[in-house]
Scaffold this motif. Structure first.
Motif, PDB file in Angstrom:
ATOM      1  N   ARG A   9       0.999  -1.048  -0.010  1.00  0.00           N
ATOM      2  CA  ARG A   9       0.151   0.036   0.123  1.00  0.00           C
ATOM      3  C   ARG A   9       0.854   1.284  -0.035  1.00  0.00           C
ATOM      4  O   ARG A   9       0.638   2.337  -0.495  1.00  0.00           O
ATOM      5  CB  ARG A   9      -0.831   0.037   1.236  1.00  0.00           C
ATOM      6  CG  ARG A   9      -2.145  -0.958   1.103  1.00  0.00           C
ATOM      7  CD  ARG A   9      -2.907  -1.083   2.184  1.00  0.00           C
ATOM      8  NE  ARG A   9      -3.908  -1.776   2.136  1.00  0.00           N
ATOM      9  CZ  ARG A   9      -5.204  -1.905   2.817  1.00  0.00           C
ATOM     10  NH1 ARG A   9      -5.471  -1.026   3.711  1.00  0.00           N
ATOM     11  NH2 ARG A   9      -5.996  -2.745   2.543  1.00  0.00           N
ATOM     12  N   PHE A  10       1.842   1.126   0.851  1.00  0.00           N
ATOM     13  CA  PHE A  10       2.754   2.051   0.729  1.00  0.00           C
ATOM     14  C   PHE A  10       3.470   2.673  -0.596  1.00  0.00           C
ATOM     15  O   PHE A  10       3.513   3.682  -1.212  1.00  0.00           O
ATOM     16  CB  PHE A  10       3.998   2.260   1.615  1.00  0.00           C
ATOM     17  CG  PHE A  10       4.974   3.313   1.809  1.00  0.00           C
ATOM     18  CD1 PHE A  10       4.707   4.707   2.466  1.00  0.00           C
ATOM     19  CD2 PHE A  10       6.243   2.996   1.370  1.00  0.00           C
ATOM     20  CE1 PHE A  10       5.673   5.478   2.357  1.00  0.00           C
ATOM     21  CE2 PHE A  10       7.130   4.090   1.319  1.00  0.00           C
ATOM     22  CZ  PHE A  10       6.830   5.265   1.831  1.00  0.00           C
ATOM     23  N   THR A  11       3.936   1.700  -1.357  1.00  0.00           N
ATOM     24  CA  THR A  11       4.620   1.618  -2.630  1.00  0.00           C
ATOM     25  C   THR A  11       3.526   2.062  -3.526  1.00  0.00           C
ATOM     26  O   THR A  11       3.922   2.754  -4.398  1.00  0.00           O
ATOM     27  CB  THR A  11       5.183  -0.064  -3.162  1.00  0.00           C
ATOM     28  OG1 THR A  11       5.939  -0.409  -2.085  1.00  0.00           O
ATOM     29  CG2 THR A  11       5.779   0.450  -4.337  1.00  0.00           C
ATOM     30  N   ARG A  12       2.277   1.699  -3.415  1.00  0.00           N
ATOM     31  CA  ARG A  12       1.149   2.218  -4.224  1.00  0.00           C
ATOM     32  C   ARG A  12       0.843   3.484  -4.195  1.00  0.00           C
ATOM     33  O   ARG A  12       0.928   4.357  -5.171  1.00  0.00           O
ATOM     34  CB  ARG A  12      -0.058   1.321  -4.053  1.00  0.00           C
ATOM     35  CG  ARG A  12      -1.156   1.713  -5.312  1.00  0.00           C
ATOM     36  CD  ARG A  12      -2.548   0.957  -5.162  1.00  0.00           C
ATOM     37  NE  ARG A  12      -2.072  -0.651  -5.101  1.00  0.00           N
ATOM     38  CZ  ARG A  12      -2.838  -1.554  -4.264  1.00  0.00           C
ATOM     39  NH1 ARG A  12      -3.678  -1.139  -3.533  1.00  0.00           N
ATOM     40  NH2 ARG A  12      -2.454  -2.827  -4.416  1.00  0.00           N
ATOM     41  N   ALA A  13       0.877   3.932  -2.785  1.00  0.00           N
ATOM     42  CA  ALA A  13       0.813   5.547  -2.904  1.00  0.00           C
ATOM     43  C   ALA A  13       1.883   6.234  -3.254  1.00  0.00           C
ATOM     44  O   ALA A  13       1.834   7.557  -3.651  1.00  0.00           O
ATOM     45  CB  ALA A  13       0.415   5.675  -1.240  1.00  0.00           C
ATOM     46  N   ALA A  14       3.116   5.817  -3.021  1.00  0.00           N
ATOM     47  CA  ALA A  14       4.254   6.407  -3.391  1.00  0.00           C
ATOM     48  C   ALA A  14       4.201   6.708  -4.875  1.00  0.00           C
ATOM     49  O   ALA A  14       4.567   7.601  -5.556  1.00  0.00           O
ATOM     50  CB  ALA A  14       5.476   5.848  -3.073  1.00  0.00           C
ATOM     51  N   TRP A  16       1.730   6.795  -7.082  1.00  0.00           N
ATOM     52  CA  TRP A  16       0.643   7.925  -7.304  1.00  0.00           C
ATOM     53  C   TRP A  16       1.340   9.131  -7.071  1.00  0.00           C
ATOM     54  O   TRP A  16       0.807  10.213  -7.962  1.00  0.00           O
ATOM     55  CB  TRP A  16      -0.631   7.511  -6.837  1.00  0.00           C
ATOM     56  CG  TRP A  16      -1.484   6.515  -7.399  1.00  0.00           C
ATOM     57  CD1 TRP A  16      -1.570   5.185  -6.916  1.00  0.00           C
ATOM     58  CD2 TRP A  16      -2.071   6.714  -8.700  1.00  0.00           C
ATOM     59  NE1 TRP A  16      -2.474   4.637  -7.631  1.00  0.00           N
ATOM     60  CE2 TRP A  16      -2.693   5.389  -8.820  1.00  0.00           C
ATOM     61  CE3 TRP A  16      -2.159   7.556  -9.544  1.00  0.00           C
ATOM     62  CZ2 TRP A  16      -3.489   4.967 -10.034  1.00  0.00           C
ATOM     63  CZ3 TRP A  16      -3.105   7.209 -10.802  1.00  0.00           C
ATOM     64  CH2 TRP A  16      -3.596   5.931 -11.062  1.00  0.00           C
ATOM     65  N   LEU A  17       1.671   9.232  -5.956  1.00  0.00           N
ATOM     66  CA  LEU A  17       2.444  10.540  -5.405  1.00  0.00           C
ATOM     67  C   LEU A  17       3.425  11.116  -6.821  1.00  0.00           C
ATOM     68  O   LEU A  17       3.264  12.161  -6.957  1.00  0.00           O
ATOM     69  CB  LEU A  17       2.958  10.625  -4.347  1.00  0.00           C
ATOM     70  CG  LEU A  17       1.702  10.648  -3.165  1.00  0.00           C
ATOM     71  CD1 LEU A  17       2.294  10.528  -1.818  1.00  0.00           C
ATOM     72  CD2 LEU A  17       0.989  12.105  -3.237  1.00  0.00           C
TER      73      LEU A  17
END
Length: 65
Positions: A9-14, A16-17
């Motif tokens: 989830r952290f990787t996915r958010a990173a 997208w950012l």
């Protein structure tokens, strides 16, 4: 919640950012022309016929700009 799920989830958010940070400076026309430019650049990699195949996509991005 397990550690791999949190990391995913952290990787996915990173991702997208990062994508947002890359696209933010582009104006409206540049964002619209981006698919044409990416396709053109990808086609130009192909030896012999790449530049000829990319010319319609170059004209597409020029027309949008």
């Amino acid at each position: 919640m397990s550690t791999p799920r949190i990391l995913a989830r952290f990787t996915r958010a990173a991702v997208w950012l990062a994508l947002g940070a890359v696209l933010l400076p582009l104006g409206g026309c540049a964002v619209a022309a981006l698919p044409c430019r990416l396709t053109s650049a990808t086609l130009k990699i192909i030896p012999v016929v790449g530049h000829a195949a990319a010319s319609p996509f170059d004209m597409c991005s020029s027309a949008i700009d």
